[in-house]
Design a protein around this motif. Structure first.
Motif, mmCIF file in Angstrom:
data_model
loop_
_atom_site.group_PDB
_atom_site.id
_atom_site.type_symbol
_atom_site.label_atom_id
_atom_site.label_comp_id
_atom_site.label_asym_id
_atom_site.label_seq_id
_atom_site.Cartn_x
_atom_site.Cartn_y
_atom_site.Cartn_z
ATOM 1 N N HIS A 90 47.974 58.098 35.042
ATOM 2 C CA HIS A 90 48.816 57.467 34.021
ATOM 3 C C HIS A 90 47.983 56.970 32.839
ATOM 4 O O HIS A 90 48.496 56.883 31.717
ATOM 5 C CB HIS A 90 49.604 56.303 34.634
ATOM 6 C CG HIS A 90 50.853 56.724 35.340
ATOM 7 N ND1 HIS A 90 51.952 57.219 34.671
ATOM 8 C CD2 HIS A 90 51.173 56.745 36.662
ATOM 9 C CE1 HIS A 90 52.900 57.525 35.546
ATOM 10 N NE2 HIS A 90 52.454 57.251 36.754
ATOM 11 N N TYR B 70 54.037 62.079 32.075
ATOM 12 C CA TYR B 70 55.118 61.207 31.630
ATOM 13 C C TYR B 70 54.952 59.823 32.254
ATOM 14 O O TYR B 70 54.254 59.664 33.268
ATOM 15 C CB TYR B 70 56.480 61.763 32.046
ATOM 16 C CG TYR B 70 56.940 62.983 31.252
ATOM 17 C CD1 TYR B 70 56.312 63.358 30.080
ATOM 18 C CD2 TYR B 70 58.020 63.738 31.694
ATOM 19 C CE1 TYR B 70 56.742 64.464 29.361
ATOM 20 C CE2 TYR B 70 58.464 64.840 30.973
ATOM 21 C CZ TYR B 70 57.812 65.202 29.814
ATOM 22 O OH TYR B 70 58.239 66.299 29.097
ATOM 23 N N GLY B 71 55.629 58.855 31.646
ATOM 24 C CA GLY B 71 55.667 57.510 32.213
ATOM 25 C C GLY B 71 56.846 57.389 33.170
ATOM 26 O O GLY B 71 56.815 57.877 34.281
ATOM 27 N N THR B 72 57.909 56.746 32.677
ATOM 28 C CA THR B 72 59.099 56.610 33.519
ATOM 29 C C THR B 72 60.066 57.774 33.334
ATOM 30 O O THR B 72 60.958 57.979 34.155
ATOM 31 C CB THR B 72 59.829 55.296 33.197
ATOM 32 O OG1 THR B 72 60.147 55.269 31.793
ATOM 33 C CG2 THR B 72 58.937 54.095 33.517
ATOM 34 N N SER C 253 55.348 61.594 36.884
ATOM 35 C CA SER C 253 56.620 60.894 37.118
ATOM 36 C C SER C 253 57.401 61.625 38.206
ATOM 37 O O SER C 253 56.913 61.782 39.319
ATOM 38 C CB SER C 253 57.421 60.797 35.814
ATOM 39 O OG SER C 253 57.712 62.091 35.307
#
Length: 202
Positions: free
Chosen positions: A80, A133-135, A165
């Motif tokens: 991340h 990706y994050g969330t 993610s």
């Protein structure tokens, strides 16, 4: 004194015989229980030891699962923290670490979805798309774009999408229909920590 009849004598004799037989049976029962006591004690001890071993094994398994979850969580945190290019380089490194040859990052403008290309240990061509990706979850449109090029353009024999993610259900359904391996953050962490398979091992 009245004389006892033969019937009374017979009844008394039968009662005495019953009492004697009952007494002998009780003695035999007590003797057999006493003789079997060591066997019973050994059986109880063995059963208790088995329960203790099972409980310890369950506790060890629980602790090992907790350790693996902690290691995987730390590993996901590393990915991340990367940018998109670093993430692609990291996936190419995992391929090389686990025996792939010619593993390199090919991502960039005009890559048509092929961020990492490698040759598996068994000689199959691997094409991987990386989504850092994050969330946000990877959607079906991303999968459809990749599915339109991974086999026909890049000649993939193993196609995979790896993300930090997760995937939407439509994306997962499409990938299943196309034979594309999906690696969410949990599968990625398992691969990176060698507690789970690489995409070409599925």
């Amino acid at each position: 004194m009245a004389r006892r009849t033969s019937t009374q004598v017979d009844a008394c004799a039968l009662l005495v015989l019953v009492l004697i037989a009952g007494g002998l049976g009780l003695v035999a029962l007590l003797h057999s229980v006493t003789a079997a006591r060591p066997v019973l004690l050994l059986a109880l001890a063995g059963g208790g030891a088995l329960l203790v071993r099972r409980r310890r094994a369950a506790e060890l398994a629980t602790r090992e699962q907790a350790r693996i979850r902690a290691v995987r969580s730390t590993e996901v945190g590393r990915y991340h923290a990367m940018d998109a290019t670093e993430f692609e380089d990291a996936i190419a490194y995992l391929c090389r670490r686990d025996g792939c040859t010619q593993a390199h990052r090919s991502g960039g403008a005009g890559d048509l979805g092929a961020d990492v290309i490698a040759t598996a240990p068994d000689g199959r061509r691997i094409v991987i798309q990386c989504k850092r990706y994050g969330t946000k979850r990877v959607g079906s449109q991303d999968l459809q774009r990749f599915g339109g090029t991974c086999y026909t353009v890049h000649r993939a024999q193993i196609a995979a999408v790896v993300t930090t993610s997760g995937f939407t259900k439509p994306a997962a359904d499409y990938a299943r229909s196309m034979g594309i391996h999906l690696y969410d953050q949990h599968a990625l962490a398992a691969w990176a920590t060698r507690t789970g398979p690489a995409p070409w091992m599925l």
